[in-house]
Structures are given as C-alpha cells and as structure tokens.
Design an enzyme around this catalytic site. Structure first.
Site, PDB file in Angstrom:
ATOM      1  N   LYS A  35      62.125 -35.736 -82.670  1.00  0.00           N
ATOM      2  CA  LYS A  35      62.639 -37.071 -82.348  1.00  0.00           C
ATOM      3  C   LYS A  35      61.604 -37.834 -81.519  1.00  0.00           C
ATOM      4  O   LYS A  35      60.629 -37.259 -81.028  1.00  0.00           O
ATOM      5  CB  LYS A  35      63.956 -36.962 -81.583  1.00  0.00           C
ATOM      6  CG  LYS A  35      63.841 -36.273 -80.232  1.00  0.00           C
ATOM      7  CD  LYS A  35      65.186 -36.186 -79.540  1.00  0.00           C
ATOM      8  CE  LYS A  35      65.050 -35.471 -78.193  1.00  0.00           C
ATOM      9  NZ  LYS A  35      66.308 -35.449 -77.437  1.00  0.00           N
ATOM     10  N   TYR A 264      43.530 -54.226 -58.357  1.00  0.00           N
ATOM     11  CA  TYR A 264      44.551 -55.148 -57.876  1.00  0.00           C
ATOM     12  C   TYR A 264      45.099 -54.743 -56.510  1.00  0.00           C
ATOM     13  O   TYR A 264      45.331 -53.560 -56.237  1.00  0.00           O
ATOM     14  CB  TYR A 264      45.717 -55.206 -58.862  1.00  0.00           C
ATOM     15  CG  TYR A 264      45.406 -55.917 -60.164  1.00  0.00           C
ATOM     16  CD1 TYR A 264      45.026 -57.259 -60.169  1.00  0.00           C
ATOM     17  CD2 TYR A 264      45.512 -55.248 -61.378  1.00  0.00           C
ATOM     18  CE1 TYR A 264      44.745 -57.912 -61.362  1.00  0.00           C
ATOM     19  CE2 TYR A 264      45.242 -55.893 -62.573  1.00  0.00           C
ATOM     20  CZ  TYR A 264      44.859 -57.225 -62.570  1.00  0.00           C
ATOM     21  OH  TYR A 264      44.596 -57.870 -63.748  1.00  0.00           O
TER      22      TYR A 264
END
Length: 368
Positions: A35, A264
C-alpha cells in the site's frame, strides 16, 4: 543533464528481506503489504519483484489493487480497508481481489451482491486497536452470515491488528493475542466444528518480536523495505537491507567564518570557520522539513551533519571535517549506511512517514 536527486530501489534487497521474513516464520503464508505506493518504493515495481515469491498482496483500497493488477501482477490482492461502496464488490470479484470485512455494513453489501464468482474474505476483529474491526459477539454473528453466503468462498481468515507490537516491553500485545485467541475459541465453539480457522495477526513488528503471533498468514510491510519497525535496538535489524537509498549531489561549497549563519532564520551559526556544502534535495523531494541541524547525511562514507533549515529544493551540510569534498560528490540522505529511522528520529517523525510521503518529483531507479 538531470537533477541528481533520486531514490535507488534495490531488487536484491527486497528479495533478501522477504527471505528474512520467511526465516522468522517458515511455515506461514505471507501477504506482502504494498500500500501507499509500496511505502514509496513503487507498488508496481515491488509487486512484480515479489509476485513469484509471495502468496498474496495487501493494499489499502481498490484503486491501489487495480494499479498492480493492470501491471500484470497475478497473485490475489487483499483490500485491507475492505470496500467503501457496494459497487466495488463486483470489481473485486472480477479481479480476484480479496476483501477484509471490518463492519456489518460491508458484510451486508457482500451477502446481497450479485457477483460473477465467490470472493475470499478476511474478517477483522477488534482486540484493542479500536480503529477497525468487530467485537467478539458481533464477529461471530458476521462470520456466520458470511460463511453461509454463496458469495463467500470457504476458508474465511480471521485477522486483527496490533497497536503496539513495536514496543517489545509493552504487555498490550500479549493481551491482544489472548483476546484474539478467545474470539477464535468462541467462534469454533459456535460453529460446533473441529475445522481449523486460518488466522492472521502479525505485522512486521510482530513477525520480528512476537513469536506467538506468527500464525497461518503474516503481513510483512515495513521490514520488506529493509527497515526495523521496532522502537528499541534489536539484533534482528541487522538482518535487513535497506531497499531504498535516497541520494543527491553537492552543487555548491563555500567557506564561512565563525559567527556566520546558514539558511533561513539563522537557526544554525558556525562555531568555527566552516565549510558548508549545498545539496540538491529538499522537502519538495521528500526530505523532511522538520529535520533538525545535526541530522546525519553521508559524504564519502563520513557523517556530514545538516546545518540550518531544510528548504524546498536544497539542504546545507557541514563538511568541514571531511577531506576531498568537491562539487558533484554523492550525498546519501538515507539507505545503505544510514537508516531512515535515524533520520526520522532527528525529524520528530517515523521512517514510515518519510518513505510513504516520497513525492512524484523524486524519480525512483531500480537497481539489482
């Protein structure tokens, strides 16, 4: 030329890991869980590798089942969440999909359907996960309904799911096994039969850590991809080989002075004169944005810690202590030599999530 970020998928590692599953439980049948695009490894690729080896496959929904069936996979495929509407039952019958029944409505749909042929059914009981599944008396009632239906093949598999099998010292798994055996016993008494009911309770963690859970059917998932599902250290983890190696390349190198910051918000500041390498991978490629400074990467087989915030397309790493580093050098983000679980631990997430969230932008390349 192409952007160097890619996930290498090892065919030999997947086969090796399946053989490890069989070593744990040589007498069990295996339902390989593919899955979520086979945990990011490519459901079609993985299913075709394992198709000659496994007894069946497990997916979450009919769309995932159709994808691998249409790609030539001929083994039975179990819909782990069952069907979401009555019309899916006919599709399941036509494509040899098995159905997990988790509630009375799904059972009603199946019994009332007009289908081309009978379907193999798994019946989920709730032993403590409290997510899906029927309780004891309810399970016996639904089992009888299904067992008497012409739409259901003989040999209904009784199943449950563990909440904490990854915690080896946690007693809840033992309690769940006991509850499951009680349901099984009640069902046998209700049927007044000596016939053995096939059962499935073991996921990857249970296969590795809970021998009493290795019954007729096991459901290996995470361990097929070479990663330990256990929260604590285990010698068993050394038996597995990572099936995915996420890698990219250094695209820039610069020297910065003590006190200068990188990335950042200036969350990382150099405590000495440092050499910083920029790598072409970011959260847009599936590298976790939550990864903290210090998260390991590998350059030339040596740890190069993350320095600063993860950007959408790039990360920066500290290569000050690594010799002979140049633009174009390969950087391993996880895989061979660096477990995805270790990266996950530094990112306040799990290896499951990192792998399953691999985006389409990141190409996967099958290697032997």
């Amino acid at each position: 030329m192409a952007r160097p970020t890619k996930a290498l998928i090892s065919k030999s590692a997947i086969i090796h890991n399946f053989n490890v599953v069989q070593q744990f439980a040589p007498h069990s049948k295996n339902l390989a869980i593919v899955k979520a695009n086979a945990y990011g490894h490519g459901s079609i690729v993985v299913a075709n590798i394992l198709n000659p080896l496994v007894n069946a496959f497990g997916v979450s929904c009919i769309e995932e089942a159709l994808e691998i069936r249409n790609a030539g996979v001929d083994k039975p495929i179990l819909l782990l969440e069952g069907v979401f509407s009555k019309d899916e039952i006919a599709v399941a019958a036509d494509n040899d999909f098995w159905i997990m029944i988790s509630n009375q409505l799904q059972s009603k749909w199946l019994v009332e359907s007009r289908i081309s042929k009978a379907i193999n059914v798994w019946l989920k009981v709730d032993t403590g996960m409290h997510r899906l599944g029927l309780m004891n008396e309810e399970a016996i009632k639904v089992y009888a309904e299904l067992n008497n239906s012409n739409n259901v093949n003989e040999g209904i598999v009784l199943a449950t799911h563990f909440s904490s099998a990854d915690e080896q010292d946690y007693q809840d798994t033992k309690i769940q096994i006991q509850k499951f055996k009680q349901v099984q016993s009640s069902l046998i008494n209700h049927l007044n039969s000596d016939a053995k009911i096939q059962c499935s309770v073991a996921n990857s963690a249970a296969i590795m850590a809970w021998p009493d859970s290795r019954l007729e059917w096991n459901r290996p998932g995470f361990m097929l991809y070479g990663n330990s599902p256990l929260l604590s250290e285990s010698n068993y983890a050394d038996k597995l080989k990572p099936a995915m190696t996420m890698q990219s390349e250094i695209i820039s190198i610069r020297s910065i002075e003590k006190g200068e910051s990188v990335g950042y918000n200036k969350v990382w500041t150099a405590e000495r004169q440092s050499k910083i390498a920029t790598v072409a991978i970011g959260y847009g490629d599936g590298y976790p944005q939550s990864a903290k400074s210090g998260t390991p990467t590998l350059v030339n087989g040596v740890i190069a810690p993350l320095a600063g915030k993860v950007s959408m397309d790039m990360i920066t790493i500290d290569v000050t202590d690594i010799s002979n580093v140049s633009v174009g050098a390969t950087v391993i983000l996880w895989g061979e030599g660096l477990s995805v679980n270790e990266v996950a631990k530094c990112s306040n997430t799990s290896g499951y999530e990192i792998l399953a969230r691999l985006p389409n932008r990141t190409p996967t390349v099958l290697v032997e």
